[in-house]
Design an enzyme around this catalytic site. Structure first.
Site, PDB file in Angstrom:
ATOM      1  N   LYS A 110       0.846  -1.208   0.000  1.00  0.00           N
ATOM      2  CA  LYS A 110       0.000   0.000   0.000  1.00  0.00           C
ATOM      3  C   LYS A 110       0.877   1.252   0.000  1.00  0.00           C
ATOM      4  CE  LYS A 110      -4.410  -1.456   0.468  1.00  0.00           C
ATOM      5  NZ  LYS A 110      -4.661  -2.576   1.400  1.00  0.00           N
ATOM      6  N   LYS A 192      -2.646  -9.966 -10.810  1.00  0.00           N
ATOM      7  CA  LYS A 192      -3.666 -10.465  -9.891  1.00  0.00           C
ATOM      8  C   LYS A 192      -4.901  -9.567  -9.974  1.00  0.00           C
ATOM      9  CE  LYS A 192      -4.854 -10.164  -5.189  1.00  0.00           C
ATOM     10  NZ  LYS A 192      -4.862  -9.391  -4.048  1.00  0.00           N
ATOM     11  N   LYS A 195      -8.958  -4.734  -6.855  1.00  0.00           N
ATOM     12  CA  LYS A 195      -9.543  -3.412  -7.100  1.00  0.00           C
ATOM     13  C   LYS A 195      -8.477  -2.327  -7.130  1.00  0.00           C
ATOM     14  CE  LYS A 195     -11.301  -3.403  -2.384  1.00  0.00           C
ATOM     15  NZ  LYS A 195     -10.873  -4.772  -2.120  1.00  0.00           N
TER      16      LYS A 195
HETATM   17  P1  ADP Z   1      -8.555  -6.661  -3.502  1.00  0.00           P
HETATM   18  O1  ADP Z   1      -7.206  -7.199  -3.895  1.00  0.00           O
HETATM   19  O2  ADP Z   1      -9.439  -6.456  -4.681  1.00  0.00           O
HETATM   20  O3  ADP Z   1      -8.432  -5.432  -2.636  1.00  0.00           O
HETATM   21  P2  ADP Z   1      -9.174  -7.987  -1.033  1.00  0.00           P
HETATM   22  O4  ADP Z   1      -7.771  -7.767  -0.585  1.00  0.00           O
HETATM   23  O5  ADP Z   1     -10.267  -7.203  -0.381  1.00  0.00           O
HETATM   24  O6  ADP Z   1      -9.258  -7.787  -2.625  1.00  0.00           O
HETATM   25  O7  ADP Z   1      -9.489  -9.542  -0.899  1.00  0.00           O
HETATM   26  C1  ADP Z   1     -10.585 -10.160  -0.254  1.00  0.00           C
HETATM   27  C2  ADP Z   1     -10.414 -11.666  -0.281  1.00  0.00           C
HETATM   28  O8  ADP Z   1     -10.400 -12.150  -1.627  1.00  0.00           O
HETATM   29  C3  ADP Z   1      -9.096 -12.137   0.335  1.00  0.00           C
HETATM   30  O9  ADP Z   1      -9.291 -13.360   1.025  1.00  0.00           O
HETATM   31  C4  ADP Z   1      -8.199 -12.307  -0.854  1.00  0.00           C
HETATM   32  O10 ADP Z   1      -7.157 -13.211  -0.615  1.00  0.00           O
HETATM   33  C5  ADP Z   1      -9.174 -12.805  -1.925  1.00  0.00           C
HETATM   34  N1  ADP Z   1      -8.719 -12.378  -3.258  1.00  0.00           N
HETATM   35  C6  ADP Z   1      -8.678 -11.101  -3.732  1.00  0.00           C
HETATM   36  N2  ADP Z   1      -8.227 -11.044  -4.991  1.00  0.00           N
HETATM   37  C7  ADP Z   1      -7.949 -12.323  -5.351  1.00  0.00           C
HETATM   38  C8  ADP Z   1      -7.460 -12.942  -6.547  1.00  0.00           C
HETATM   39  N3  ADP Z   1      -7.169 -12.214  -7.630  1.00  0.00           N
HETATM   40  N4  ADP Z   1      -7.308 -14.271  -6.559  1.00  0.00           N
HETATM   41  C9  ADP Z   1      -7.618 -15.015  -5.468  1.00  0.00           C
HETATM   42  N5  ADP Z   1      -8.094 -14.507  -4.312  1.00  0.00           N
HETATM   43  C10 ADP Z   1      -8.266 -13.180  -4.231  1.00  0.00           C
END
Ligand code: ADP
Ligand code: TRP
Length: 322
Positions: A110, A192, A195
């Site tokens: 971040k 990956k 958002k």
């Molecule tokens: P973002 O990366 O969009 O901010 P979050 O960090 O809020 O998403 O992730 C919420 C949940 O979804 C977590 O358990 C995270 O490991 C899973 N997750 C998020 N993006 C992926 C991805 N591209 N592939 C697999 N799991 C994911």
């Protein structure tokens, strides 16, 4: 066995969230006592608009229920409806070494993205540890990127037990559950799906927007007639999440044969996605019409979760001398 997981209401849920965390969590609700919550305290580190936060919480609740979270089987609640978790966070903070938090990738990422760090963002893993430990969780299903936070949780619990346990484990050491068959779900650009990268496909994207997004998936410029390599195609990677083994085989064969352009495969992916999520869309539309039901589920869940949290906090306060 108690299973616990949380998800932040910090935007529309996407396919990465669904396949990485929600779907495995929903499957686990049949295997033990499941506790799933919407991590709104955590989201305060990134969302500073109160009405947006409230809307996001409602959307995540509806999405999760539409995807199959069954309130008869799982306890589903808002993190902030159990304020005891913040008191435990403070107590755990006093024995969390700075270095443990300084090493956390998600924090460092971040900062690298230019987010100006608050104390809350830095201390975020301690709140997550508290979430997990306050419910005596055995198993925590999450995506790969959360693995380090579970390790931090285990460290903190161990430190607490060493300092205050007098030979008895006061806090249960949890295990992560990470899908081994799934590397991170790729986003439209192959990184990956996240958002933070603006490369997501939302779970309940409307049909037109979904089509536009699928057409944006990055491909190479091999001409229509030439053979193509299915192994590093993001189209195939996404297709694999929802298509049967035979359907995947068919697509892979067609890639290798040549004669079809990427647009053709993108269309197949689009159709499959629409088919896969159609019943969930119907359910979502119904839930949207019934906000009282959704609110009742969350409040009932909070009541049940709170009983456990209060019991743990009572034990912890006593152990530390409060
Ligand atoms: P973002 O990366 O969009 O901010 P979050 O960090 O809020 O998403 O992730 C919420 C949940 O979804 C977590 O358990 C995270 O490991 C899973 N997750 C998020 N993006 C992926 C991805 N591209 N592939 C697999 N799991 C994911
Ligand atoms: N940090 C997690 C995420 O961003 C969300 C979360 C908060 C969580 N508390 C948790 C996940 C406890 C599992 C257990 O995805």
């Amino acid at each position: 066995m108690r299973i616990l997981s949380g998800i932040q209401p910090s935007g529309r849920l996407h396919l990465g969230n669904y396949f990485g965390m929600m779907e495995p969590a929903i499957r686990l609700q049949d295997e033990g006592e499941a506790y799933y919550f919407i991590a709104d305290y955590h989201s305060l580190t990134s969302i500073h608009d109160p009405s947006q936060l409230r809307d996001n919480v409602r959307d995540v609740a509806i999405d999760f229920l539409a995807c199959g979270l069954d309130p008869e089987k799982a306890v589903f609640f808002r993190q902030s409806d159990v304020p005891e978790v913040t008191e435990l966070t403070w107590i755990l903070s006093t024995l969390t070494p700075m270095g443990l938090l300084e090493r956390c990738h998600s924090y460092k990422d971040k900062i690298a993205q230019g987010v100006s760090p608050s104390h809350g963002l830095f201390a975020y893993p301690v709140l997550m540890a508290s979430d997990i430990l306050i419910y005596n969780s055995d198993l925590v299903p999450v995506g790969k990127d959360q693995k380090q936070h579970i390790e931090v949780t285990r460290d903190i619990a161990q430190k607490f037990n060493d300092r205050y346990g007098e030979g008895e484990p006061l806090l249960k050491i949890p295990e992560p559950r990470i899908r081994k068959d799934l590397a991170a779900v790729p986003g439209l650009d192959g990184r990956k799906m996240s958002k933070s990268y603006d490369n997501t496909i939302a779970l309940f994207e409307d049909e037109k927007a979904l089509k536009k997004k699928i057409m944006r998936i990055t491909t190479d410029s091999i001409p229509v007639e030439d053979p193509k390599d299915p192994d590093d195609s993001y189209i195939v990677m996404l297709y694999k999440l929802i298509a049967s083994a035979d359907e995947v085989q068919e697509m892979e064969d067609a890639f290798r044969r040549g004669g079809e352009g990427y647009g053709h495969f993108k269309k197949q992916l689009l159709e499959k996605l629409l088919e896969h999520f159609a019943p969930l869309r119907v359910k979502r539309a119904k839930l949207e019409q019934d906000p009282d039901f959704v609110e009742d589920v969350l409040q009932n869940g909070a009541k049940q979760a709170r009983l456990i949290a209060q019991e743990t906090l009572h034990r912890v306060r006593k152990a530390v001398g409060l």
